[in-house]
Structures are given as structure tokens and as C-alpha cells.
Design a protein around this motif. Structure first.
Motif, short mmCIF file in Angstrom:
data_model
loop_
_atom_site.label_atom_id
_atom_site.label_comp_id
_atom_site.label_asym_id
_atom_site.label_seq_id
_atom_site.Cartn_x
_atom_site.Cartn_y
_atom_site.Cartn_z
N ALA A 159 115.48 182.26 30.93
CA ALA A 159 114.08 182.12 31.35
C ALA A 159 113.57 183.43 31.94
CB ALA A 159 113.96 180.99 32.36
N GLU A 160 114.37 184.06 32.80
CA GLU A 160 113.95 185.32 33.42
C GLU A 160 113.66 186.37 32.35
OE1 GLU A 160 116.38 184.99 37.70
OE2 GLU A 160 117.13 186.32 36.12
N CYS A 161 114.56 186.42 31.36
CA CYS A 161 114.41 187.42 30.31
C CYS A 161 113.15 187.13 29.49
CB CYS A 161 115.64 187.43 29.43
SG CYS A 161 115.59 188.68 28.15
N ALA A 162 112.94 185.84 29.16
CA ALA A 162 111.73 185.47 28.41
C ALA A 162 110.49 185.84 29.21
CB ALA A 162 111.76 183.98 28.10
N ASN A 163 110.53 185.54 30.50
CA ASN A 163 109.39 185.80 31.37
C ASN A 163 109.10 187.29 31.50
OD1 ASN A 163 108.50 185.95 34.69
ND2 ASN A 163 107.33 184.68 33.30
N GLN A 164 110.16 188.10 31.57
CA GLN A 164 109.92 189.54 31.70
C GLN A 164 109.40 190.12 30.39
OE1 GLN A 164 113.69 191.12 33.08
NE2 GLN A 164 114.36 191.66 31.03
N ASN A 165 109.58 189.35 29.30
CA ASN A 165 108.98 189.74 28.02
C ASN A 165 107.72 188.93 27.73
OD1 ASN A 165 110.82 191.83 26.84
ND2 ASN A 165 112.32 190.22 27.25
N ASP A 166 107.03 188.53 28.80
CA ASP A 166 105.67 187.96 28.75
C ASP A 166 105.53 186.50 28.36
OD1 ASP A 166 104.62 190.38 29.59
OD2 ASP A 166 104.52 191.16 27.53
N VAL A 167 106.63 185.76 28.29
CA VAL A 167 106.49 184.32 28.11
C VAL A 167 106.07 183.73 29.46
CG1 VAL A 167 107.69 182.14 27.63
CG2 VAL A 167 108.20 184.19 26.27
N GLU A 168 105.04 182.87 29.44
CA GLU A 168 104.59 182.25 30.69
C GLU A 168 105.33 180.93 30.91
OE1 GLU A 168 100.26 181.87 30.79
OE2 GLU A 168 100.17 183.54 29.37
N TRP A 369 110.65 195.11 23.32
CA TRP A 369 111.36 193.95 23.86
C TRP A 369 112.55 194.38 24.70
CZ3 TRP A 369 116.17 191.38 22.87
CH2 TRP A 369 116.25 190.09 23.41
N ASN A 370 112.73 193.75 25.85
CA ASN A 370 113.82 194.12 26.74
C ASN A 370 114.85 193.00 26.82
OD1 ASN A 370 115.52 194.95 28.76
ND2 ASN A 370 113.97 194.95 30.39
N ALA A 371 116.05 193.27 26.32
CA ALA A 371 117.09 192.24 26.24
C ALA A 371 117.82 192.04 27.57
CB ALA A 371 118.10 192.64 25.17
N ILE A 372 117.68 192.99 28.47
CA ILE A 372 118.57 193.05 29.64
C ILE A 372 117.96 192.36 30.86
CG2 ILE A 372 119.83 194.63 31.18
CD1 ILE A 372 120.72 194.78 28.26
N CYS A 373 118.79 191.69 31.60
CA CYS A 373 118.37 190.98 32.80
C CYS A 373 119.55 190.99 33.78
CB CYS A 373 118.08 189.55 32.39
SG CYS A 373 116.69 188.84 33.19
N HIS A 374 119.29 191.20 35.06
CA HIS A 374 120.39 191.27 36.01
C HIS A 374 120.45 190.06 36.92
CE1 HIS A 374 121.57 195.21 34.76
NE2 HIS A 374 120.30 195.57 34.77
N ASP A 375 121.66 189.66 37.21
CA ASP A 375 121.90 188.56 38.15
C ASP A 375 121.58 189.05 39.56
OD1 ASP A 375 122.71 186.17 39.24
OD2 ASP A 375 124.80 186.30 38.60
N VAL A 376 121.46 188.12 40.48
CA VAL A 376 121.37 188.45 41.90
C VAL A 376 122.55 189.36 42.25
CG1 VAL A 376 121.60 187.41 44.20
CG2 VAL A 376 120.21 186.27 42.45
N ILE A 377 122.28 190.43 42.98
CA ILE A 377 123.38 191.34 43.36
C ILE A 377 124.27 190.64 44.37
CG2 ILE A 377 123.97 193.54 44.47
CD1 ILE A 377 121.17 194.52 43.58
N LYS A 378 125.57 190.61 44.08
CA LYS A 378 126.53 189.94 44.97
C LYS A 378 127.37 191.00 45.66
CE LYS A 378 126.39 186.14 41.78
NZ LYS A 378 126.84 185.71 40.48
N PRO A 379 127.08 191.30 46.93
CA PRO A 379 127.74 192.43 47.57
C PRO A 379 129.26 192.34 47.54
CG PRO A 379 126.53 191.08 49.16
CD PRO A 379 126.13 190.63 47.81
#
Lengths: 481, 419
Positions: A159-168, A369-379
């Protein structure tokens, strides 16, 4: 809301979001409707979290094809979207000499489906791989390509990746009616109506209701409930592979598996119900889970159970995935009956459905199109130096909020601030694991509520467990009111 | 960083241990690492009174009791760090994290574990039903009410008769909530008698013994729970189901010592207490690591926590000073749990380390009426003390004099025998 979209997707589970991500590669105006407050609120949140090898489904079926292709695609997808995924391999265990043939049958089916590197292991080989396997083990089918994944991160990242590529995305918005009109569809929701050229029905257990509004060829989905138990991370290492019994007509049976976070998961049962929205745990179900898991694995540390949960699979009468444009309703696409191996299949379902829709609408691909998405950073998963640098620059990564899972304020803030960020306790939990440990949020939930309130401006009293009326608090004390 | 003694946790156990260690050896530096943003631990949310009757001979609230100890920190060689989470423990090094120092290690001469306990959550109880909002452990509800100032519910059912549940029954009633019932799975209460009287009886809240919750209803927020009576094997009896309309279910079904750090340090854990196995000096199976308070075994009175922790603090100080505590080579007397006894603390005694009396604390396996607490030395009866009632909810103790113990060779057995 009286707008026009190229594509409306109904449902923000793994299927809907996988399709959304694939379609975000194209120039199109796309909206995903979700009836719940967040992505990953239905079938996608409560399942076995297994990436199946692909020997179960009937050769030639869509289930088989999507399973194999989904399994293949998962490695790259997990890399692109930063999803915890481990190919630990699965064992289908035979504990009755009379049923040995069944293992061979599964092996042959796997070969027909194209599952790589399978082996039938002898009793001794299995015992060597899994010291806690039942003493009754006769042989087992080993499939090294099976794996375990974080189902929440998979769904959220798609979902995050779709959203960052303009899917609402529109949450808390059930689609109440879909009507075919000239050149498209009218979509009605309690928030208003809008128009779309194409509709993709990925509504999980409710997909039949949506489908039946536009087609004379009716679908019928039965919610098939499965109860699970989750054991504490202190049991890590108890079992190293996904342990299945031999399958039956109701499914793959009660499995025992590690999770990507080091817990041990046992379940599910398989009981057909008539309630698509509620999946209550039952004591009979829990009992079955205990007995079922004990058939294949001995000495399960059941005292270490930290939670039980129940999920619903969307079982269509035909027992097959329905991935197609509806014949009597052009422009309306079904992604229905997505039960197991739906999680495994989702990247393939996304690819397959997106192609159908893109061809239909003659969409062209985007340049950027941007394929990449990062998880929450886990210290605490970072190398020492990076971790220390992170805490120095952002002290909130040094403040532990969830003791059991060692989750910091920094991670919780990230979960709230990121694209399609969390708005509820469960939203934070699925993105960070805060509250998922052995105390089940006993210590951290008031603190997480404070952080949600501070970040979002939602008042303390309005904060929910998972949207709707699931408020945590029911008023102020006499002193404070 | 360096400290002679590192104390993990600044609740009642950690505070008492720190002060006792400092008094025993003023030259030693003591560091308390506390994960919360203030000292005092769970006492901060226990605003009811009843604390300190043994320690201060007066009735204090939880925060007042904590304050008495916090005041004593001043003037001693004791430092503390708040919002600091300990990540790893070894006998001469502790690793922790906070936002100022990042991840840091403290080299030390001894460690005292004072992490307290946590509540058993719903999931661990395998309660069937849906998973709506409105299911809380009693301690979480206590924090929401007493620290945050909000009420978690208006119509409440409580499962389990642990002390925090009983206290919250009264607290929520005072806030205007209706507590409809307290269900206890066992045929006896898990809490103190005085809490049953003061928190339930005084407010006409029914205590339903041998009852449990068999279903939770409500999709978003709890709308009702179904309770049922249980039989001798704790299974619900068909036909006794009763649905109670409510918006909240509180759980007070047992406390679990928080020993994840201890396990990771390979400290031996007693399955009966879920706490470390300790000797007379409160030293765990790993030399130089001591444990006291609720991380060792769950107490019913904080006064006992303070008393026990003082002894642990003192022992740790003597250990660091060396030669003042005899190590493992000396003769170990085992303390055995006999019939009717669920556990004892400590589990072994090295007489050379006893300054005066040895206090053995224990809990019973069930309810005993008109029975006897027996202590045997190597099979020979030493104590035979009548007690009108013994319940698992109230901790028991026997005190043995050092000179008496000199007669014991191998084994002390504590048991409860029917009259």
C-alpha cells in the motif's frame, strides 16, 4: 467526492494492495476504497504468514499457477519493499504408514506444478532436521522454497509503495453499491459517489456481495474461520521449519511454524461460518489447535502462549481463485475467493490482474515509477555504529516504549508519520510490533496512546484500538472532569 | 561507565536494595537504571493506602511509600538514570539504552535484578470470544485511571481475584462505574482477605468463586461477557452460563516475574516462582548477580519486598567488598518444599553468610484450614506450628535462628500438614 477515476479498487488487503502497486506503474488515476480504518484489517491480518512452495493446488489451476509465480516473485518483492521474509522450507509430515502414498501424491503434484528442489525425507532425516518432531513420523515431503513472511509489513508495504506512486486510499469507506453505467461505473459510499472506468473487486469475504450487484452469474463466498495460538519468542528455535500435517479437503491442516519475529505459531482450524465480520475464538477451536499441533510436534511449550486469534478465509464455492473480467459486466474485474495460498500468490495476482486491467483500458507505463519502499527503521536491528549515530541524531530512538519487543518512540513516530500512517493502537502495532510481545500491550498501550495523541491531534479519549467505536477510554475521572 | 553495583529497576525492590547497599558500604558507587520516567515503579499508580504497616508502622499510599525511600537516596553514593532500558545483563557488565547516552555499558562488581513482574494478558489465558477494545489487565486500567485520569469503562466485569483486580473494583466503583461481578476460576480468592472485605464486600460487589469467562462479545467495544461455573477440573459446567452486559473486562489473573534478562544471562529459574533460584544472600545461580522483589517471586505486601531487598542489597555490597561473603565452596543446605508448599525462597543456605536469622518465605498449594506448618532438619521435626488458615493468596514465612541452623547438615524441609 463527485470525481472520476480510471480504476477503483475495493479492498485494501494484500490482493487489493498488490494490484494497486502493479497498476501504479501505469498512467492512471486510481483509488482504493477500504471499509476499515487501515490496510490489512481482514483476512490479510490473521493467517499463517506462510509463503507456500506450491505442491498443494491442483495442477493447471489458477491457485497452482499463482502460488508458484507468487513464490518466485516474493524474493525480489521482499527486497524492494523491505519485508521480513525467510525461506526456511516446509515439511509435510506423514505419521501413519498407511498414508505414505499421500506424500508421494503431493510430491508428484508439486512436480507437475513446477515446485523446485522437493525431496521425500526418511523418518531419520526428518528427526535430524527437527528434533521435536513427533516420534510417529514415517516420512515427510520437504520443500525448501517455502518461507515465512511478516504479513502486516507485506500488506502495508504494498500500500505504501502504491501510495507513493500516486494511488489514493480512502479508509473507513465501505462501497455500498456499484452500478454499471454508460462508459463505466457509478460507485456509491456513505461519503458520496464517484465514477470510474474500471472496478476491481478485491473485497475479501464480501467480494460475492459486490460481484452479485453487477452480474447475473452469482458468486458465493463462505467465511472459513481459523483459530490460532501464538507462543512467546522465548520458544525461538523450538522448531526450524514449517511443519504441516497431510492436507484434507478442508485445507492444509494445523501447522506449527516459526514466525519471522521468532515466535512460534500454531493453527489454524477450519470451520465454515456465516459471519463475515466477526471471527470469535472458541475453546473448541483452541483445543483442536493444541491437539492438531501435538500430532506432529512433541513437547510444545504451550505455557508460553501469549495470544490467540482467529481469521476468516474467503472460500468461494468453486474452491478456485476467481481472477477475471466479469463476462456480463465488462470493465468489472473480480479478484475473489482468495483463500490460501492467497498471501503467497499476491505478487502474482497483482501482476496478473494489473495486466488484464491495463490491457482493457490501454494504459501506458509511467516513466518515474518507484519500486522501493522502506520499513520503519529498527535501531536494534542496525549495525552498532549506525544505531549509535541514529540515536545521537534522533534521541527518540533511544527511548524504549514497548519493553517486550524493545520498540522505541522513534519507531512509533515513524509508523504514525509515514505515508498511510497508523492512527490506532493496532495500526501502530502492525507497523512496529509495539504491543505484540508477551505482555500484549499491558505496559506500553497508554504510552503509545499518548504518542498517537501528540502526533495526530486525536484527543486521548478518541483514540481507538482499530477504528470505528473501538475506543479505549470511556470518560474522565471525577477529579479530571 | 562504571559502578560498583548496578541495580536494574528503581521500584520498591531497587530502591530498598540501593539504600541498604549504600548503608552497608558507603564507599561503593551504586547506579539504578529505571525504564520509566520516574522512580517508584508500580507504587506510583497504587494511590490507595495500606502500604508500610510493617516497615513504617503507619498506613501510607503507594506514592508516599515510594517517596520515603526516594528521600533516603539523598546523601548516599547512589545515582540513577531514568527512561533507561537495560538490554543485557552479565555479572560484571550491564548494557542499557536511553536517549542521552545511546547504547552504553556499565562495568560493575555486582548486579541486583529488581525488574518486578508483569500481568498475565488475555492471550495467555486463552479466553474465547472476539477481540474488541475494552479488555484490560487490572494494572493497565489502574494506570489509566490513577496516572492518566481517564476511566476505561462504566460497566465492568473482573476476571480473577488478584489484589490489583480487587483494588480496581473499588477504585472504579468510586469513579462511578458499576462493577457487576468478580469471577475467580479457583474455589478460593487469589488476593488478600483484607482486600476482599474492603474492596468487594464493602461495596456489595459479588465474588463468584469457581467461575470463569467463556465468551467475550462485541465487535468494536466489549458489549457483554458470558460467565460460567467450573467443575473440580476447572472446566465450565454446561447450563451454568450467564451473559452479563458490560463494556469492560478487567483481568487480574496472576503476575509473572519479568525474567527475560535473567534467562538471557543463563540464570537458573525456579519453574514454581518463575523467578531466579537464590541462596540466603539472594544471589542467583550466576555469581555476582542478585535478585529481589517481584522479579524473584510475587509478593502480596510491599513491606516484605523492602525487607527482602534490603537484605539483597546488603549481600551485594558485602560481595563487592569481597571476603565478607562466602562463595560456593562452603556447605550448602538445601531447602526442600514438602507437601502443601508450592515454593520456598531461598532454595539453599550457606550458614557462614547468615548474620542472624534466616527467613524462609513460601506459598501454599491450596487452602488449608486448622493445619500445621512443619519444618524438618534432615528429616527431624524442628517446628510444628498451628495455623488457622493458609491460602495461596497470602505469603507465609518461617524464621530460623542461626544457631539452630548449625544443627542442620543437608536439608531443611518446609511442609504444611493437615491437623
Amino acid at each position: 467526492m463527485n470525481q472520476h477515476y480510471d480504476i477503483i479498487i475495493i479492498g485494501a488487503g494484500v490482493s487489493g494492495c498488490a494490484i494497486a502497486r502493479e497498476l501504479s506503474k501505469y498512467d492512471a488515476k486510481i483509488l482504493v476504497f477500504e471499509k476499515d480504518e487501515d490496510v490489512c484489517c481482514g483476512t490479510s491480518k490473521a493467517n499463517s504468514a506462510i509463503i507456500h512452495a506450491g505442491y498443494d493446488a491442483k495442477p493447471g489451476s489458477l491457485k497452482a499457477k499463482m502460488n508458484i509465480r507468487g513464490n518466485e516473485l516474493m524474493t525480489k518483492l521482499a527486497e524492494e519493499l523491505d519485508i521480513p521474509f525467510k525461506r526456511i522450507g516446509s515439511l509435510v509430515v506423514c505419521t501413519d504408514e498407511a498414508l505414505r502414498e499421500g506424500i508421494e501424491e503431493l510430491y508428484n503434484r508439486g512436480i507437475a506444478n513446477g515446485v523446485p528442489d522437493m525431496k521425500i525425507l526418511s523418518c531419520e532425516e526428518v528427526m535430524q532436521m527437527e528434533p521435536n518432531i513427533s516420534d510417529d513420523v514415517v516420512c515427510a515431503l520437504y520443500a525448501p522454497t517455502a518461507g515465512i513472511i511478516c504479513p502486516f509489513r507485506l500488506n502495508i508495504a504494498l500500500a505504501e509503495c502504491a501510495n507513493q506512486n500516486d494511488v489514493e486510499f480512502k479508509f473507513n469507506t465501505p462501497v455500498t453499491k456499484v452500478t454499471q453505467i454508460e462508459n463505466g461505473f457509478l460507485i456509491e459510499t456513505p461519503e458520496g459517489e464517484l465514477y470510474s472506468n474500471a472496478v476491481i473487486n478485491a473485497a475479501g469475504c464480501h467480494a460475492d456481495e459486490i460481484h452479485n450487484q453487477v452480474s447475473a452469474n452469482k458468486l458465493h463466498i463462505t467465511p472459513r474461520k481459523g483459530d490460532y495460538m501464538l507462543l512467546d519468542r522465548s520458544c525461538e528455535g523450538f522448531i526450524g521449519h514449517i511443519i504441516f500435517p497431510q492436507p484434507t479437503s478442508m485445507g492444509k491442516g494445523i501447522l506449527v511454524t516459526p514466525t519471522v519475529n521468532g515466535n512460534t505459531l500454531i493453527g489454524p482450524t477450519a470451520i465454515d461460518t456465516d459471519n463475515k465480520d466477526e471471527a470469535p475464538l472458541t475453546s473448541e477451536g483452541l483445543e483442536k489447535v493444541v491437539l492438531g499441533s501435538a500430532k506432529n510436534v512433541k513437547n510444545l511449550p504451550l505455557k508460553q502462549v501469549i495470544t490467540g486469534f482467529s481469521g476468516l478465509r474467503a472460500h468461494e464455492d468453486g474452491g478456485e481463485f476467481i481472477l477475471e473480467e466479469v463476462k456480463d459486466c465488462p470493465g468489472f474485474f473480480d479478484c475473489a475467493g482468495i483463500e490460501s495460498p492467497g498471501l503467497t500468490a499476491c505478487p502474482a495476482i497483482g501482476e496478473y490482474m494489473a495486466k488484464l486491467v491495463a490491457d482493457k483500458l490501454s494504459l501506458s507505463k509511467k516513466q518515474d515509477w518507484n519500486a522501493i519502499c522502506h520499513d520503519v527503521i529498527k535501531p536494534f536491528e542496525l549495525p552498532e555504529q549506525e544505531r549509535d549515530q541514529l540515536i545521537k541524531e534522533h534521541p527518540e530512538y533511544g527511548r524504549v516504549i514497548c519493553r517486550c519487543e524493545t520498540i522505541t518512540e522513534g519507531e512509533i513516530l515513524d509508523a504514525i508519520r509515514r505515508t498511510l500512517g497508523a492512527r490506532s493502537l493496532d495500526g501502530v502495532k502492525r507497523r512496529t510490533r509495539a504491543g505484540m510481545g508477551r505482555c500484549q500491550g499491558g505496559f506500553c498501550s497508554p504510552r503509545v496512546m499518548e504518542i498517537i495523541g501528540r502526533e495526530t491531534g486525536i484527543s486521548f479519549e478518541e483514540i481507538t484500538k482499530n477504528g470505528g467505536d473501538s475506543k479505549i477510554l470511556l470518560g474522565r475521572t471525577k477529579d479530571e472532569s | 561507565m562504571r559502578a560498583d553495583i548496578v541495580i536494574v529497576g528503581g521500584g520498591p525492590a531497587g530502591l530498598a536494595a540501593a539504600i541498604a547497599a549504600a548503608k552497608e558500604a558507603p564507599e561503593l558507587s551504586i547506579l539504578i537504571l529505571e525504564r520509566d520516567n520516574e522512580l517508584g515503579g508500580i507504587l506510583n499508580q497504587c494511590i490507595h493506602n495500606g502500604f508500610g504497616l510493617h516497615t513504617f508502622k503507619e498506613e501510607l499510599t503507594g506514592p508516599e511509600y515510594a517517596e520515603r525511600f526516594e528521600q533516603q537516596l539523598v546523601g548516599h553514593n547512589i545515582r540513577y538514570l531514568l527512561d533507561t532500558m537495560v538490554l543485557n545483563v552479565a555479572s560484571n557488565q550491564v548494557t542499557a539504552v536511553n536517549s542521552n547516552d545511546g547504547v552504553f555499558t556499565v562495568d560493575c562488581g555486582a548486579v541486583i535484578l529488581c525488574m518486578g513482574c508483569r500481568e498475565r494478558p488475555r492471550g495467555a489465558l486463552n479466553i474465547p470470544g472476539l477481540r474488541p477494545a475494552g479488555v484490560f489487565t487490572a494494572g493497565t486500567a489502574q494506570r489509566l485511571v490513577n496516572i492518566e485520569g481517564y476511566i476505561p469503562g462504566k460497566e465492568v466485569v473482573i476476571l480473577g481475584s488478584g489484589d490489583i483486580g480487587l483494588i480496581m473494583a473499588r477504585r472504579l466503583t468510586l469513579e462511578g462505574a458499576k462493577v457487576k461481578a468478580v469471577c475467580e476460576l479457583m474455589p478460593y480468592s487469589g488476593g488478600l482477605k483484607r482486600n476482599i472485605v474492603q474492596c468487594l464486600d464493602d461495596f456489595d460487589i459479588p465474588l463468584l468463586l469457581s467461575h470463569t469467562v467463556i465468551d467475550i462479545k462485541g465487535k468494536e467495544r466489549v458489549s457483554s461477557v458470558v460467565i460460567a461455573e467450573v467443575d473440580g477440573s476447572l472446566k465450565p459446567i454446561p447450563g451454568t452460563e450467564q451473559e452479563i452486559k458490560c463494556d469492560t473486562l478487567l483481568l487480574s489473573c496472576g503476575l509473572i516475574p519479568e525474567n527475560e534478562l535473567s534467562r538471557a544471562a543463563d540464570i537458573k529459574i525456579d519453574p514454581a516462582t518463575n523467578g531466579p533460584i537464590v541462596n540466603e544472600s539472594f544471589e542467583t545461580s550466576v555469581q555476582g548477580i542478585f535478585a529481589c522483589g517481584n522479579v524473584l517471586h510475587v509478593h502480596d505486601l510491599v513491606d516484605y519486598v523492602s525487607e527482602e531487598s534490603s537484605r539483597a542489597g546488603k549481600s551485594a555490597a558485602r560481595f563487592v567488598k569481597k571476603n565478607e561473603i562466602e562463595t560456593a565452596e562452603t556447605k550448602n543446605i538445601r531447602i526442600q518444599k514438602g507437601s502443601g508448599v508450592r515454593y520456598t525462597v531461598p532454595c539453599t543456605v550457606r550458614i557462614a553468610n547468615l548474620e542472624d536469622d534466616l527467613i524462609i518465605r513460601f506459598r501454599s498449594t491450596g487452602v488449608f484450614k486448622d493445619s500445621y506448618i512443619d519444618v524438618q532438619f534432615d528429616g527431624e521435626q524442628k517446628i510444628h506450628r498451628r495455623k488457622q488458615i493458609i491460602t495461596p493468596g497470602e505469603m507465609e514465612q518461617v524464621i530460623l535462628k542461626r544457631e539452630e541452623l548449625e544443627q542442620c547438615i543437608d536439608e531443611i524441609t518446609v511442609s504444611i500438614t493437615e491437623g
